[in-house]
Design a protein around this motif. Structure first.
Motif, PDB file in Angstrom:
ATOM      1  N   TYR A   1       8.515   6.915  13.900  1.00 58.31           N
ATOM      2  CA  TYR A   1       8.578   8.323  13.513  1.00 58.31           C
ATOM      3  C   TYR A   1       7.957   8.517  12.121  1.00 58.31           C
ATOM      4  CZ  TYR A   1      10.826  12.580  11.689  1.00 58.31           C
ATOM      5  OH  TYR A   1      11.071  13.792  11.095  1.00 58.31           O
ATOM      6  N   LEU A   2       8.320   7.670  11.177  1.00 57.52           N
ATOM      7  CA  LEU A   2       7.782   7.781   9.819  1.00 57.52           C
ATOM      8  C   LEU A   2       6.279   7.525   9.808  1.00 57.52           C
ATOM      9  CD1 LEU A   2      10.617   6.002   7.809  1.00 57.52           C
ATOM     10  CD2 LEU A   2      10.056   8.449   7.784  1.00 57.52           C
ATOM     11  N   ASP A   3       5.819   6.581  10.625  1.00 56.88           N
ATOM     12  CA  ASP A   3       4.375   6.331  10.719  1.00 56.88           C
ATOM     13  C   ASP A   3       3.655   7.586  11.215  1.00 56.88           C
ATOM     14  OD1 ASP A   3       4.821   3.712   9.934  1.00 56.88           O
ATOM     15  OD2 ASP A   3       4.835   2.930  11.983  1.00 56.88           O
ATOM     16  N   PHE A   4       4.210   8.209  12.259  1.00 59.73           N
ATOM     17  CA  PHE A   4       3.573   9.398  12.837  1.00 59.73           C
ATOM     18  C   PHE A   4       3.562  10.553  11.842  1.00 59.73           C
ATOM     19  CE2 PHE A   4       3.145  13.300  15.113  1.00 59.73           C
ATOM     20  CZ  PHE A   4       2.409  13.022  16.248  1.00 59.73           C
ATOM     21  N   ILE A   5       4.716  10.848  11.256  1.00 60.64           N
ATOM     22  CA  ILE A   5       4.821  11.989  10.337  1.00 60.64           C
ATOM     23  C   ILE A   5       3.876  11.831   9.160  1.00 60.64           C
ATOM     24  CG2 ILE A   5       6.324  12.979   8.556  1.00 60.64           C
ATOM     25  CD1 ILE A   5       6.876  14.250  11.139  1.00 60.64           C
ATOM     26  N   ASN A   6       3.831  10.642   8.584  1.00 65.63           N
ATOM     27  CA  ASN A   6       2.960  10.428   7.430  1.00 65.63           C
ATOM     28  C   ASN A   6       1.491  10.502   7.812  1.00 65.63           C
ATOM     29  OD1 ASN A   6       4.507   9.685   4.814  1.00 65.63           O
ATOM     30  ND2 ASN A   6       5.620   8.589   6.406  1.00 65.63           N
ATOM     31  N   MET A   7       1.124   9.925   8.955  1.00 68.33           N
ATOM     32  CA  MET A   7      -0.268  10.015   9.387  1.00 68.33           C
ATOM     33  C   MET A   7      -0.646  11.476   9.640  1.00 68.33           C
ATOM     34  SD  MET A   7      -2.278   7.573  12.078  1.00 68.33           S
ATOM     35  CE  MET A   7      -1.067   7.774  13.386  1.00 68.33           C
ATOM     36  N   PHE A   8       0.257  12.237  10.245  1.00 64.13           N
ATOM     37  CA  PHE A   8       0.021  13.663  10.493  1.00 64.13           C
ATOM     38  C   PHE A   8      -0.168  14.433   9.183  1.00 64.13           C
ATOM     39  CE2 PHE A   8       2.108  17.837  10.478  1.00 64.13           C
ATOM     40  CZ  PHE A   8       1.282  18.537  11.347  1.00 64.13           C
ATOM     41  N   MET A   9       0.709  14.193   8.223  1.00 65.28           N
ATOM     42  CA  MET A   9       0.642  14.937   6.960  1.00 65.28           C
ATOM     43  C   MET A   9      -0.633  14.624   6.184  1.00 65.28           C
ATOM     44  SD  MET A   9       3.227  16.954   6.856  1.00 65.28           S
ATOM     45  CE  MET A   9       3.279  17.457   5.129  1.00 65.28           C
TER      46      MET A   9
ATOM     47  N   ALA B   1      -8.330  11.136  -2.098  1.00 67.17           N
ATOM     48  CA  ALA B   1      -8.315   9.678  -1.989  1.00 67.17           C
ATOM     49  C   ALA B   1      -6.969   9.187  -1.458  1.00 67.17           C
ATOM     50  CB  ALA B   1      -8.610   9.051  -3.351  1.00 67.17           C
ATOM     51  N   ILE B   2      -5.883   9.796  -1.939  1.00 66.91           N
ATOM     52  CA  ILE B   2      -4.544   9.445  -1.454  1.00 66.91           C
ATOM     53  C   ILE B   2      -4.428   9.725   0.040  1.00 66.91           C
ATOM     54  CG2 ILE B   2      -2.111  10.127  -1.560  1.00 66.91           C
ATOM     55  CD1 ILE B   2      -2.512  10.557  -4.579  1.00 66.91           C
ATOM     56  N   SER B   3      -4.942  10.873   0.475  1.00 71.07           N
ATOM     57  CA  SER B   3      -4.867  11.243   1.889  1.00 71.07           C
ATOM     58  C   SER B   3      -5.649  10.264   2.756  1.00 71.07           C
ATOM     59  CB  SER B   3      -5.400  12.665   2.091  1.00 71.07           C
ATOM     60  OG  SER B   3      -4.593  13.599   1.411  1.00 71.07           O
ATOM     61  N   ALA B   4      -6.853   9.885   2.301  1.00 71.86           N
ATOM     62  CA  ALA B   4      -7.673   8.950   3.073  1.00 71.86           C
ATOM     63  C   ALA B   4      -6.991   7.589   3.203  1.00 71.86           C
ATOM     64  CB  ALA B   4      -9.044   8.796   2.410  1.00 71.86           C
ATOM     65  N   LEU B   5      -6.477   7.088   2.074  1.00 73.30           N
ATOM     66  CA  LEU B   5      -5.775   5.805   2.109  1.00 73.30           C
ATOM     67  C   LEU B   5      -4.496   5.913   2.932  1.00 73.30           C
ATOM     68  CD1 LEU B   5      -6.194   4.624  -1.598  1.00 73.30           C
ATOM     69  CD2 LEU B   5      -7.258   3.629   0.435  1.00 73.30           C
ATOM     70  N   GLY B   6      -3.811   7.051   2.852  1.00 71.07           N
ATOM     71  CA  GLY B   6      -2.588   7.238   3.616  1.00 71.07           C
ATOM     72  C   GLY B   6      -2.830   7.164   5.110  1.00 71.07           C
ATOM     73  N   VAL B   7      -3.901   7.797   5.583  1.00 72.79           N
ATOM     74  CA  VAL B   7      -4.232   7.732   7.006  1.00 72.79           C
ATOM     75  C   VAL B   7      -4.457   6.282   7.441  1.00 72.79           C
ATOM     76  CG1 VAL B   7      -5.959   8.340   8.737  1.00 72.79           C
ATOM     77  CG2 VAL B   7      -5.178  10.063   7.118  1.00 72.79           C
ATOM     78  N   LEU B   8      -5.226   5.543   6.647  1.00 74.28           N
ATOM     79  CA  LEU B   8      -5.540   4.149   6.996  1.00 74.28           C
ATOM     80  C   LEU B   8      -4.283   3.278   6.974  1.00 74.28           C
ATOM     81  CD1 LEU B   8      -8.879   3.664   4.998  1.00 74.28           C
ATOM     82  CD2 LEU B   8      -8.609   4.022   7.462  1.00 74.28           C
ATOM     83  N   ILE B   9      -3.450   3.448   5.960  1.00 73.38           N
ATOM     84  CA  ILE B   9      -2.258   2.610   5.825  1.00 73.38           C
ATOM     85  C   ILE B   9      -1.283   2.870   6.970  1.00 73.38           C
ATOM     86  CG2 ILE B   9      -0.172   2.256   4.441  1.00 73.38           C
ATOM     87  CD1 ILE B   9      -1.961   2.570   1.947  1.00 73.38           C
ATOM     88  N   PHE B  10      -1.046   4.135   7.303  1.00 73.25           N
ATOM     89  CA  PHE B  10      -0.069   4.420   8.348  1.00 73.25           C
ATOM     90  C   PHE B  10      -0.635   4.201   9.747  1.00 73.25           C
ATOM     91  CE2 PHE B  10       2.044   6.405   4.754  1.00 73.25           C
ATOM     92  CZ  PHE B  10       3.329   5.911   4.945  1.00 73.25           C
TER      93      PHE B  10
ATOM     94  N   GLY C   1       0.815  -1.209   0.000  1.00 72.74           N
ATOM     95  CA  GLY C   1       0.000   0.000   0.000  1.00 72.74           C
ATOM     96  C   GLY C   1       0.850   1.261   0.000  1.00 72.74           C
ATOM     97  N   VAL C   2       1.953   1.248   0.757  1.00 73.59           N
ATOM     98  CA  VAL C   2       2.857   2.399   0.794  1.00 73.59           C
ATOM     99  C   VAL C   2       3.470   2.642  -0.581  1.00 73.59           C
ATOM    100  CG1 VAL C   2       5.043   3.265   1.714  1.00 73.59           C
ATOM    101  CG2 VAL C   2       3.387   2.190   3.245  1.00 73.59           C
TER     102      VAL C   2
END
Length: 259
Positions: free
Chosen positions: A241-249, A193-202, A171-172
């Motif tokens: 850290y990468l999980d947090f930053i990506n979920m935040f963004m 759509a990318i943002s929604a999937l990004g939140v779920l994936i991270f 997914g990433v």
């Protein structure tokens, strides 16, 4: 979880207690190192954004709102071709860090992680130009609460989450490809759509990575692999850290109020 129980098979009660105590210290170091990295990132982003924008039009290179202008530094970072270097520098940095960490000491690896956190701060500093400070703070708080809950669940759950790892990594990769494509086509619906999937994936990766860090520590502690244990907390901090930053963004795309 059966996998962790199997790792402890044949370990004496005293040794098991020692491993459990070491695991708590290990996780504290992971979260502590990650937290320092987050502080460095947001401090660097905030400081750089302050240097990149001015309210004085004298000598400014571009206007970005009614009373805000880009300085020469801001124009170089956000409007010149250098912006592509700034954008992709963290990705290149993290791949290089992961490839070289086995040749580093634990102290060097920690310094490199903090340097990476600063580079990430430079890369995301534009959020302070695009979104209001209040909405950034609110999104950070929501991300922190979600991250804490997901990480706690990943640490305590008896369910084996390893099966979802391959799916999440795929997914990433798909997200990265879609984001690169959307840089050129600038599609609003695709971006959402990318943002929604990004939140779920991270969100899923936060729980998965936490469990993996725990499992890997126990596996190596049982065999007394001290050299690995010295650097594993740094890599664990990098993953979370990468999980947090990506979920935040990704959450910021939904919750952020634009300037």
């Amino acid at each position: 979880m059966a996998q962790l129980d199997a790792l402890r098979t044949g370990v004496s009660g005293a040794r098991a207690a020692e491993i459990d105590q070491g695991l708590r210290a290990h996780m504290n170091k992971v979260y502590g190192t990650m937290s320092v990295g987050m502080l460095i990132t947001f401090a660097a982003a905030w400081a750089l954004s302050g240097l990149a924008v001015t309210s004085d039009p004298t000598g400014a290179t571009a206007q970005i709102s009614a009373d805000r202008y880009l300085t020469d530094l801001g124009y170089a970072l956000y409007a010149s071709p250098l912006k592509w270097v700034v954008m992709f520098a963290p990705l290149a940095f993290v791949f290089g860090f992961s490839a070289m960490i086995n040749k580093m000491s634990a102290a060097t690896a920690q310094l490199v992680f903090y340097a990476f956190a600063a580079v990430m701060g430079i890369s995301i500093s534009s959020i302070f130009l695009v979104f209001t400070g209040t909405s950034i703070a609110q999104t950070f708080l929501v991300t922190s609460i979600a991250f804490a809950g997901l990480s706690l669940w990943g640490y305590t759950t008896k369910k084996d989450l390893s099966a979802m790892g391959t799916f999440l990594i795929m997914g990433v990769i798909g997200l990265i490809v879609a984001m690169v494509v959307n840089l050129f086509i600038q599609s609003g619906p695709l971006g959402m759509a990318i943002s929604a999937l990004g939140v779920l994936i991270f969100a899923g990766l936060t729980a998965y990575d936490t469990q993996q860090i725990k499992t890997e520590y126990i596996a190596h502690a049982v065999h007394g692999d001290q050299e690995w244990l010295g650097k594993s907390a740094i890599m664990g901090a990098l993953r979370l850290y990468l999980d947090f930053i990506n979920m935040f963004m990704f959450l910021l795309q939904f919750m952020g109020n634009r300037e």
